[in-house]
Design an enzyme around this catalytic site. Structure first.
Site, PDB file in Angstrom:
ATOM      1  N   LYS A 235       0.838  -1.195   0.000  1.00  0.00           N
ATOM      2  CA  LYS A 235       0.000   0.000   0.000  1.00  0.00           C
ATOM      3  C   LYS A 235       0.876   1.249   0.000  1.00  0.00           C
ATOM      4  CE  LYS A 235      -3.748  -1.962   2.869  1.00  0.00           C
ATOM      5  NZ  LYS A 235      -4.898  -1.733   1.989  1.00  0.00           N
ATOM      6  N   ARG A 309     -10.324 -11.556   2.282  1.00  0.00           N
ATOM      7  CA  ARG A 309     -11.183 -12.636   1.779  1.00  0.00           C
ATOM      8  C   ARG A 309     -10.470 -13.982   1.843  1.00  0.00           C
ATOM      9  NH1 ARG A 309     -11.586  -9.463  -3.792  1.00  0.00           N
ATOM     10  NH2 ARG A 309     -11.335  -7.825  -2.244  1.00  0.00           N
TER      11      ARG A 309
END
Length: 455
Positions: A235, A309
């Protein structure tokens, strides 16, 4: 619990009178000419958040008028007062507000995170009766738990500490606790949890709490990514700054489980928290790798920053094997949900219309809003892989929250009622009852929903 005190016989508390525009004249008339002239001379208007202390003849405070504007029925109507009124005890001197809602808003507005610095001041306290205390205390405790867990930085809230908090909760309520740590995850067939967390110096974990012997079986799962660098798909700095909150789903799941156990909701409960750090090291999982999940579904890693996920899918598969009556998962899963709904509205995805409808109604009743998002299955094409059964992300930036939910749904049997909440778990700024930092969103709505379904 900050800002509330259970009423004691003989204890002195200043009368607090909430007023809206249509109530002001009648209220001033009831206080007498001197009080009316004082209030009018000060130019008081009953706008939301307005305050005026009305003096007694001896110079003490006779009462306090608190403007609520058009927010008379709002749980946050008095939430700004605890840190604005002088310290001391106050009591509601009117029946125009619901006492439970008023007390809940008061204590939410009293919250201060004090692990690393002293409170800036003691909040004013609202004196409430025992019935109101009994109704408010469990809810406020659950909200405080979410806020405290999310606000704590990863140095003190890594996978072990998060699961340790869960273990303490189990001990408090006589629940059973176990966990799989590090390579135990591989031996027990939780490969995606291990893959995401293996690069950290703190090993990945899956913690399980079980409670209750009778009633329908409900499984609650919370995403416990204690810090998310994004992995090798790292990120940027501004995207990483607040990633201590990426375990907000786990915080919600733990708090909801605690609320269920404290109020002894008649269900059998399983709480699952996959707890990891998505870190960068030589053994970090890489884009392009294929992982065979617990369910036997192969997943191509398109993006290592779509890690939530992955840790959830093995936990969901494990939960599905137990064939529960209901499966709920909470996760700070996608920035796309915030683009679609902003910071205040958690996105609900459900594979049953009745579940979604009941949750939305509970959100309206509790003033804890939720918004339903679609499981639009044609978008599964956005997760296609040329070498595996599915990819964890795709090239398109379209419908990111929906494709994340569709990925999770792939691991949920059709016969299993399931709800996924994509929640922000954070307040970006200061508002009455909603201090900057970690926040419980949808928690009270979910509890009201479970009460109605199983209580």
């Amino acid at each position: 619990m900050q800002g509330l005190v259970e009423h004691r016989r003989g204890a002195r508390a200043v009368a607090l009178i909430p007023v809206s525009a249509d109530q002001l004249e009648a209220q001033l008339a009831s206080l007498g000419d001197a009080a009316r002239q004082w209030v009018q001379a000060q130019g008081f208007k009953p706008d939301a958040g307005a305050l005026i202390a009305v003096p007694a003849e001896d110079g003490s405070t006779r009462c306090v008028l608190a403007g609520v504007g058009s927010r008379r029925d709002d749980v946050y109507a008095l939430a700004s007062l605890p840190l604005r009124l002088p310290a001391g005890d106050y009591r509601l001197a009117t029946d125009t507000l619901d006492p439970v809602a008023a007390a809940l808003g008061w204590t939410l507005g009293s919250y201060q995170f004090t692990r690393y610095r002293k409170a800036r001041r003691a909040p004013a306290r609202l004196s409430i009766d025992s019935a109101t205390w009994k109704a408010v205390a469990p809810l406020a405790e659950a909200v405080y738990r979410v806020r405290d867990l999310v606000n704590t930085p990863t140095q003190d809230m890594g996978p072990a500490e998060l699961c340790g908090h869960m273990q303490e909760l189990a001990s408090e309520h006589g629940a059973k606790f176990r966990e799989w740590v590090g390579d135990q995850l591989l031996k027990a067939n939780f490969p995606t949890i291990h893959a995401v967390g293996r690069a950290s110096h703190r090993p990945p974990r899956l913690a399980e709490l079980t409670w209750g012997k009778k009633g329908p079986h409900v499984v609650i799962i919370g995403k416990g990514v204690c810090f998310d660098t994004g992995g090798l798909d790292i990120k940027p700095a501004d995207g990483m700054r607040w990633m201590k909150k990426d375990m907000g789903g786990a915080a919600h799941a733990i708090a909801l489980a605690g609320l269920i156990m404290r109020t002894r909701l008649p269900i059998r409960l399983t709480l699952l928290v996959p707890a990891v750090e998505n870190a960068i090291a030589g053994n970090a999982y890489r884009p392009g790798e294929v992982i065979t999940t617990r369910a036997g579904i192969t997943v191509e890693i398109d993006n290592t920053d779509a890690e939530g996920r992955l840790v959830l899918c093995d936990a969901i598969s494990y939960a599905a094997e137990q064939k529960p009556d209901l499966l709920l998962d909470f996760a700070t899963l996608t920035g796309a949900a915030r683009v679609a709904l902003g910071p205040d509205l958690p996105g609900v995805f459900a594979n049953r219309d009745d579940l979604a409808d009941s949750l939305l109604e509970a959100g309206r009743v509790t003033q804890d809003p939720l918004w339903r998002m679609p499981l639009w299955r044609p978008y599964l094409t956005l997760l296609e892989s040329s070498i595996a059964d599915i990819a964890n992300a795709g090239a398109s930036r379209h419908a990111g929250a929906i494709t994340a939910a569709l990925y999770l749904e792939r691991f949920v049997p059709e016969s299993l009622p399931w709800v996924h909440l994509d929640v922000y778990s954070w307040n970006d700024g200061e508002r009455p009852g909603k201090p900057k930092g970690g926040e419980a969103q949808g928690l009270r709505a979910y509890y009201a929903f479970l009460q109605r379904r199983y209580g």
